[in-house]
Each structure stands twice: as C-alpha cells, then as structure tokens.
Motif scaffolding. Structure first.
Motif: not given
Length: 141
Positions: A53, A70, A78-82
């Motif tokens: 990311p 987002r 929501l999901v974190m890119s990591a």
C-alpha cells in the motif's frame, strides 16, 4: 404500592417472544440471500492486487490508491489495504481527478456475475452516465 402492573409483564414477554421468533425465522437451509449493491454509473470493473500500500495493480497495470482511498468489503464495511496484500480480488472502482484509484468495492459472486455497461469506458469522461449506452457504431451529430 406496586408500580409494575401485570400488563407490563405481558407486554415485555410478548416482545421477547416476538424477537425470539424473528431471530429463528431464518431460511431452513441456512443460506442467506446475497444482496447486490448499487454502484455508481461511472464505476469500472477490474481485478485488483495490493502489492505494498498504496501501490496496487488493476488488471495487471501498476496503479496507486489515493491518500483518502476507501475499500469496501463484500459486506460493505471498510477494509484496510494492508489486509489485502497479494490477494487478487474482483472489484468495481472509481478514480479521483489525479487518476489514482479512490473508491473500491470488493465484489461478491452475484455482483461479479453482473456485467458493467461501461467496463471499457474511459475514466476521464465529461459526459453523463447515459453516454455509456450509446452504441460504438453511432455517428456524431
């Protein structure tokens, strides 16, 4: 001095029983129907892989996530890119004015089966969402 009348107890018992029945009224197979979300008309379709990311690839081409990007999971949370590093996911996405990927929706199976009317459309379009419905062989006025 009794402040709780029998009517209050009956009402509370009825509400509790109704809630219990509603919770148990699921499909007997246990399968819940998959909801299909509504996406913006300008959203494009692609396969996204998060490398490190904010560096991603969309359909094999190197891209970047915008600073305020987002990513919505299949449950629309929501999901974190990591959390998506090295995973290939089918997505609908929007770009910001600088060209970075700004909003991403990870698709479930039902959503992935649906065809996007403007999948091949350019992200840099000043037309309306109805422009994607114009046939490719149409001539300009």
């Amino acid at each position: 001095m009794n402040r709780c009348t029998p009517h209050v107890f009956v009402t509370v018992a009825f509400l509790a029983a109704s809630a219990l029945l509603a919770a148990c009224a699921n499909d007997p197979t246990g399968a819940t129907p998959v909801a299909v979300r509504q996406f913006p008309a300008a959203a494009l379709r692609g396969e996204m892989v998060v490398l490190a990311p904010p560096v991603i690839t969309v359909d094999g081409k190197a891209e970047r996530l915008s600073p305020g990007a987002r990513i919505h999971g299949t449950d629309n949370l929501l999901v974190m890119s990591a959390a998506l590093v090295k995973q290939k996911v089918v997505v609908n996405y929007l770009r910001e004015s600088a060209g970075n990927v700004h909003e991403v929706w990870i698709l479930n199976r039902e959503e992935a089966r649906l065809k996007r009317p403007n999948t091949k459309a350019s992200w840099f379009s000043f037309g309306s969402s109805t422009d994607a419905a114009v046939p490719a062989n149409a001539t300009a006025p």
